[in-house]
Design an enzyme around this catalytic site. Structure first.
Site, PDB file in Angstrom:
ATOM      1  N   ARG A 252      22.031 -25.431  -8.033  1.00  0.00           N
ATOM      2  CA  ARG A 252      22.907 -24.504  -7.337  1.00  0.00           C
ATOM      3  C   ARG A 252      24.300 -24.632  -7.954  1.00  0.00           C
ATOM      4  O   ARG A 252      24.662 -25.680  -8.503  1.00  0.00           O
ATOM      5  CB  ARG A 252      22.993 -24.831  -5.847  1.00  0.00           C
ATOM      6  CG  ARG A 252      21.678 -24.741  -5.084  1.00  0.00           C
ATOM      7  CD  ARG A 252      21.891 -25.114  -3.610  1.00  0.00           C
ATOM      8  NE  ARG A 252      20.689 -24.959  -2.827  1.00  0.00           N
ATOM      9  CZ  ARG A 252      19.822 -25.936  -2.556  1.00  0.00           C
ATOM     10  NH1 ARG A 252      20.032 -27.157  -3.037  1.00  0.00           N
ATOM     11  NH2 ARG A 252      18.750 -25.707  -1.816  1.00  0.00           N
TER      12      ARG A 252
ATOM     13  N   LYS B 119      22.174 -29.265  -0.387  1.00  0.00           N
ATOM     14  CA  LYS B 119      22.514 -28.803   0.963  1.00  0.00           C
ATOM     15  C   LYS B 119      22.238 -29.899   1.980  1.00  0.00           C
ATOM     16  O   LYS B 119      21.263 -30.633   1.860  1.00  0.00           O
ATOM     17  CB  LYS B 119      21.704 -27.547   1.313  1.00  0.00           C
ATOM     18  CG  LYS B 119      22.194 -26.294   0.594  1.00  0.00           C
ATOM     19  CD  LYS B 119      21.459 -25.072   1.100  1.00  0.00           C
ATOM     20  CE  LYS B 119      22.009 -23.802   0.469  1.00  0.00           C
ATOM     21  NZ  LYS B 119      21.310 -22.590   0.949  1.00  0.00           N
TER      22      LYS B 119
ATOM     23  N   HIS C 270      23.526 -17.908  -9.882  1.00  0.00           N
ATOM     24  CA  HIS C 270      22.286 -17.817  -9.113  1.00  0.00           C
ATOM     25  C   HIS C 270      21.156 -17.241  -9.958  1.00  0.00           C
ATOM     26  O   HIS C 270      19.998 -17.617  -9.809  1.00  0.00           O
ATOM     27  CB  HIS C 270      22.510 -16.949  -7.876  1.00  0.00           C
ATOM     28  CG  HIS C 270      21.365 -16.974  -6.904  1.00  0.00           C
ATOM     29  ND1 HIS C 270      20.944 -18.129  -6.286  1.00  0.00           N
ATOM     30  CD2 HIS C 270      20.547 -15.997  -6.463  1.00  0.00           C
ATOM     31  CE1 HIS C 270      19.916 -17.845  -5.498  1.00  0.00           C
ATOM     32  NE2 HIS C 270      19.655 -16.559  -5.588  1.00  0.00           N
TER      33      HIS C 270
ATOM     34  N   ARG D  45      19.631 -20.038 -11.985  1.00  0.00           N
ATOM     35  CA  ARG D  45      18.785 -20.885 -11.125  1.00  0.00           C
ATOM     36  C   ARG D  45      17.465 -20.187 -10.838  1.00  0.00           C
ATOM     37  O   ARG D  45      16.394 -20.792 -10.893  1.00  0.00           O
ATOM     38  CB  ARG D  45      19.527 -21.207  -9.824  1.00  0.00           C
ATOM     39  CG  ARG D  45      18.702 -21.945  -8.759  1.00  0.00           C
ATOM     40  CD  ARG D  45      19.630 -22.344  -7.625  1.00  0.00           C
ATOM     41  NE  ARG D  45      18.944 -22.614  -6.371  1.00  0.00           N
ATOM     42  CZ  ARG D  45      18.416 -23.789  -6.020  1.00  0.00           C
ATOM     43  NH1 ARG D  45      18.466 -24.813  -6.861  1.00  0.00           N
ATOM     44  NH2 ARG D  45      17.838 -23.957  -4.850  1.00  0.00           N
TER      45      ARG D  45
ATOM     46  N   HIS E  87      14.562 -27.397  -2.103  1.00  0.00           N
ATOM     47  CA  HIS E  87      14.291 -26.602  -0.904  1.00  0.00           C
ATOM     48  C   HIS E  87      13.637 -27.466   0.161  1.00  0.00           C
ATOM     49  O   HIS E  87      12.681 -28.185  -0.130  1.00  0.00           O
ATOM     50  CB  HIS E  87      13.358 -25.429  -1.221  1.00  0.00           C
ATOM     51  CG  HIS E  87      14.027 -24.316  -1.951  1.00  0.00           C
ATOM     52  ND1 HIS E  87      13.325 -23.377  -2.672  1.00  0.00           N
ATOM     53  CD2 HIS E  87      15.338 -23.976  -2.072  1.00  0.00           C
ATOM     54  CE1 HIS E  87      14.183 -22.506  -3.203  1.00  0.00           C
ATOM     55  NE2 HIS E  87      15.389 -22.848  -2.854  1.00  0.00           N
TER      56      HIS E  87
END
Length: 303
Positions: free
Chosen positions: A151, A175, A244, A247, A270
């Site tokens: 990211r 994240k 993005h 990625r 993820h």
């Protein structure tokens, strides 16, 4: 269409409330009036002549009618929001005991799929042969984003100490402050090495960031986005280049080559497999084929 008084009079009181008490703009008032008039006319066609007769079932019929008429999800959400506000007003006036539109929501807005570059376009973008420090940095950034599927925030937050050229891996904070170790190899590893050899020409003393701007500080998200767009134009790539997209290209190409959805999920960081499935626009036929070939109880029994 003229509305029955049981539908029209409460609407007129609501419009006056929006004008005098809420003091909404004329544009917003007109939007409310347009949406509510449309639904009131639809109720008349369904045989409903007062708001007290409207229950959740009727609200769902109005939503279904909007969908059949081709309303976008965002437009239908706006229409239902206007209805909820109006029925809340009637509840406050004591004309309804509860708001029947509270439990009815519009369908979720379709999530647009990001576009990826094909392999030839990636080669075209990454054929940067300039050897000044900024160009070396930019190629290292693009090689690493495509080579490791990072990211933008993950790339910008990388520190020099997070990179091991000898092992070929990165310590990435994703994240939710979740840490993961990401492998990188080949040209990504080679160009990060090139960058580390010239980094001191730009980096301020004591700056921990792996990638720095010409001012010597950690590079910003906006700077990376701007430089990528410029390289896309300079390298004559047909589509707009952004982080993005690199990625997503990593994920797509890895999945096309390996077919290993779970591994790609781990590489991308993820939390849920469903996110990876959407992200890589994997078609159901391929999923079904992987399932049929891999699951021990999905295989046909030999007779």
């Amino acid at each position: 269409m003229s509305l029955p008084s049981g539908l029209e009079k409460p609407l007129l009181r609501f419009y006056e409330y929006l004008r005098s008490e809420r003091e909404l703009s004329l544009h917003t008032q007109q939007n409310y009036k347009r949406q509510l008039t449309t639904m009131a006319e639809q109720l008349v066609n369904l045989g409903v002549d007062n708001w007290q007769a409207v229950d959740a079932g009727w609200v769902r019929q109005l939503a279904s009618k909007g969908m059949r008429d081709g309303l976008k999800a965002s437009s239908l959400a706006m229409r239902l929001s206007a209805l909820r506000s109006f029925l809340d007003f009637l509840v406050g006036q004591g004309e309804l005991k509860a708001n029947p539109a509270k439990g009815v929501s519009a369908p979720r807005k379709a999530r647009p799929l990001p576009k990826n570059l094909d392999v030839d376009e990636m080669d075209q973008l990454l054929s940067v042969d300039e050897n000044d420090p900024l160009s070396v940095r930019d190629r290292a950034i693009m090689e690493l984003m495509y080579g490791a599927g990072l990211r933008l925030s993950e790339l910008v937050s990388l520190n020099v100490k997070d990179v091991s050229l000898s092992r070929g891996d990165l310590r990435v904070i994703g994240k939710g402050d979740k840490e993961r170790i990401v492998p990188f190899a080949g040209l990504a590893r080679e160009w990060v090495g090139h960058w580390l050899r010239v980094r001191d020409q730009l980096a301020a003393p004591g700056e921990p960031g792996l990638f720095v701007s010409k001012l010597g500080q950690r590079i910003s998200n906006r700077n990376v986005q701007k430089r990528m767009a410029e390289w896309g134009q300079k390298q004559a790539v047909s589509s707009h280049i952004n982080p993005h997209k690199l990625r997503h290209s990593f994920a797509t190409h890895m999945l096309e080559s390996s077919g290993d959805l779970r591994a790609v999920q781990e590489l991308l960081g993820h939390a849920n497999l469903s996110t990876t499935q959407i992200y890589t626009h994997l078609d159901f036929q391929h999923l079904a084929q992987v399932y049929d070939e891999a699951h021990p109880r999905a295989k046909r029994q030999k007779r």
